[in-house]
Motif scaffolding. Structure first.
Motif, PDB file in Angstrom:
ATOM      1  N   LEU A   1       0.831  -1.200   0.000  1.00 57.65           N
ATOM      2  CA  LEU A   1       0.000   0.000   0.000  1.00 57.65           C
ATOM      3  C   LEU A   1       0.871   1.258   0.000  1.00 57.65           C
ATOM      4  CD1 LEU A   1      -2.788   1.356   0.195  1.00 57.65           C
ATOM      5  CD2 LEU A   1      -2.627   1.123   2.664  1.00 57.65           C
ATOM      6  N   ALA A   2       1.903   1.257   0.813  1.00 54.71           N
ATOM      7  CA  ALA A   2       2.812   2.415   0.851  1.00 54.71           C
ATOM      8  C   ALA A   2       3.523   2.592  -0.490  1.00 54.71           C
ATOM      9  CB  ALA A   2       3.825   2.243   1.975  1.00 54.71           C
ATOM     10  N   ALA A   3       3.957   1.488  -1.091  1.00 51.83           N
ATOM     11  CA  ALA A   3       4.633   1.569  -2.391  1.00 51.83           C
ATOM     12  C   ALA A   3       3.666   2.034  -3.473  1.00 51.83           C
ATOM     13  CB  ALA A   3       5.229   0.213  -2.754  1.00 51.83           C
ATOM     14  N   PHE A   4       2.428   1.544  -3.416  1.00 46.99           N
ATOM     15  CA  PHE A   4       1.416   1.951  -4.392  1.00 46.99           C
ATOM     16  C   PHE A   4       1.091   3.432  -4.235  1.00 46.99           C
ATOM     17  CE2 PHE A   4      -3.164   1.760  -5.888  1.00 46.99           C
ATOM     18  CZ  PHE A   4      -2.843   1.635  -7.228  1.00 46.99           C
TER      19      PHE A   4
ATOM     20  N   ARG B   1      -8.040  -0.847 -13.216  1.00 41.20           N
ATOM     21  CA  ARG B   1      -7.839  -0.942 -14.663  1.00 41.20           C
ATOM     22  C   ARG B   1      -6.658  -0.131 -15.159  1.00 41.20           C
ATOM     23  NH1 ARG B   1     -14.010   0.233 -15.686  1.00 41.20           N
ATOM     24  NH2 ARG B   1     -14.867  -1.796 -15.144  1.00 41.20           N
ATOM     25  N   ASP B   2      -6.375   0.984 -14.516  1.00 42.65           N
ATOM     26  CA  ASP B   2      -5.388   1.914 -15.055  1.00 42.65           C
ATOM     27  C   ASP B   2      -4.090   1.934 -14.260  1.00 42.65           C
ATOM     28  OD1 ASP B   2      -4.530   3.992 -16.798  1.00 42.65           O
ATOM     29  OD2 ASP B   2      -4.992   5.442 -15.229  1.00 42.65           O
ATOM     30  N   SER B   3      -4.154   2.251 -12.994  1.00 44.01           N
ATOM     31  CA  SER B   3      -2.949   2.461 -12.195  1.00 44.01           C
ATOM     32  C   SER B   3      -2.273   1.166 -11.762  1.00 44.01           C
ATOM     33  CB  SER B   3      -3.273   3.284 -10.957  1.00 44.01           C
ATOM     34  OG  SER B   3      -3.895   4.482 -11.311  1.00 44.01           O
ATOM     35  N   CYS B   4      -3.072   0.189 -11.365  1.00 42.75           N
ATOM     36  CA  CYS B   4      -2.512  -1.049 -10.822  1.00 42.75           C
ATOM     37  C   CYS B   4      -1.654  -1.818 -11.831  1.00 42.75           C
ATOM     38  CB  CYS B   4      -3.631  -1.925 -10.265  1.00 42.75           C
ATOM     39  SG  CYS B   4      -3.033  -3.362  -9.376  1.00 42.75           S
ATOM     40  N   PRO B   5      -2.093  -1.992 -13.091  1.00 40.43           N
ATOM     41  CA  PRO B   5      -1.214  -2.695 -14.045  1.00 40.43           C
ATOM     42  C   PRO B   5       0.123  -1.987 -14.260  1.00 40.43           C
ATOM     43  CG  PRO B   5      -3.443  -2.618 -14.901  1.00 40.43           C
ATOM     44  CD  PRO B   5      -3.417  -1.763 -13.671  1.00 40.43           C
ATOM     45  N   ARG B   6       0.111  -0.660 -14.289  1.00 37.35           N
ATOM     46  CA  ARG B   6       1.378   0.071 -14.438  1.00 37.35           C
ATOM     47  C   ARG B   6       2.243  -0.090 -13.195  1.00 37.35           C
ATOM     48  NH1 ARG B   6      -1.875   4.206 -16.195  1.00 37.35           N
ATOM     49  NH2 ARG B   6      -1.321   5.490 -14.427  1.00 37.35           N
ATOM     50  N   PHE B   7       1.607  -0.100 -12.019  1.00 34.67           N
ATOM     51  CA  PHE B   7       2.353  -0.282 -10.775  1.00 34.67           C
ATOM     52  C   PHE B   7       3.015  -1.651 -10.730  1.00 34.67           C
ATOM     53  CE2 PHE B   7       2.155  -1.952  -6.354  1.00 34.67           C
ATOM     54  CZ  PHE B   7       3.196  -1.203  -5.831  1.00 34.67           C
ATOM     55  N   LEU B   8       2.308  -2.682 -11.186  1.00 38.03           N
ATOM     56  CA  LEU B   8       2.842  -4.042 -11.135  1.00 38.03           C
ATOM     57  C   LEU B   8       4.049  -4.241 -12.053  1.00 38.03           C
ATOM     58  CD1 LEU B   8      -0.462  -6.082 -10.954  1.00 38.03           C
ATOM     59  CD2 LEU B   8       1.120  -5.555  -9.099  1.00 38.03           C
TER      60      LEU B   8
END
Length: 193
Positions: A79-82, A168-175
């Motif tokens: 969560l902190a990294a995200f 849909r947007d932020s999480c795939p880029r974060f991964l």
């Protein structure tokens, strides 16, 4: 008649027919063996644990490479990294709104409920808010109407909208970012220590 069966003409006709048949490539054969072996291994492991599991575990479900957004939001390190990743992309208002809604739902006092609802509206939803989130006009109007008598579910629709946007947007880029990979690497090394 028997002479005609083994003549060159018949042999070439059969050979021409065989070209239309799709032959498996060597890599396909190896991969199918590997997948079958993993499926059998999963079944065997689950049967020895004396717990009830489905008879066959799908290969894709067992071998997910990345966690879901829900799992990221539950783990404090991720969560902190995200959150820091979203700050670097100038979209941290989404995660902060989601966290504020989670805090709002945990509120027990009706006086605190009204105060927190007003604060969330002014900070994230109001058209001139400093950290305005991206929600529809209809959602904004519903929230504005519900502020007169706020309930624990008055931000549910907006929170769901923001969650789906992050998923849909932020999480795939974060991964695929360095922030995720470093946290993932740290969690693995800490496990072995």
């Amino acid at each position: 008649m028997p002479k005609h069966l083994f003549s060159k003409i018949r042999f070439y006709e059969i050979k021409d027919l065989m070209q239309n048949v799709k032959r498996p490539r060597r890599i396909d054969i190896v991969l199918n063996r590997y997948r079958r072996k993993n499926d059998i291994h999963c079944i065997r492991v689950h049967k020895t644990n004396d717990e009830t599991y489905p008879e066959k575990v799908s290969w894709q479900a067992d071998h997910k490479l990345h966690p879901t957004l829900e799992k990221l939001l539950r783990d404090k390190n991720y969560l902190a990294a995200f959150h820091s990743f979203l700050q670097s992309e100038f979209s941290e208002e989404n995660i902060e709104f989601w966290l504020a809604c989670e805090d709002f739902r945990a509120t027990a006092s009706p006086d605190d409920l009204r105060w927190k609802a007003q604060q969330i509206y002014q900070e994230f939803i109001q058209p001139t808010a400093c950290r305005e989130i991206n929600v529809d006009h209809q959602i904004r109007e519903k929230i504005k109407e519900s502020l007169e008598k706020p309930s624990l579910s008055c931000f549910n629709e907006a929170q769901k909208h923001v969650y789906l946007l992050m998923e849909r947007d932020s999480c795939p880029r974060f991964l695929h970012s360095d922030a995720y990979l470093s946290v993932k690497h740290k969690s693995r090394t800490l496990w072995y220590i």
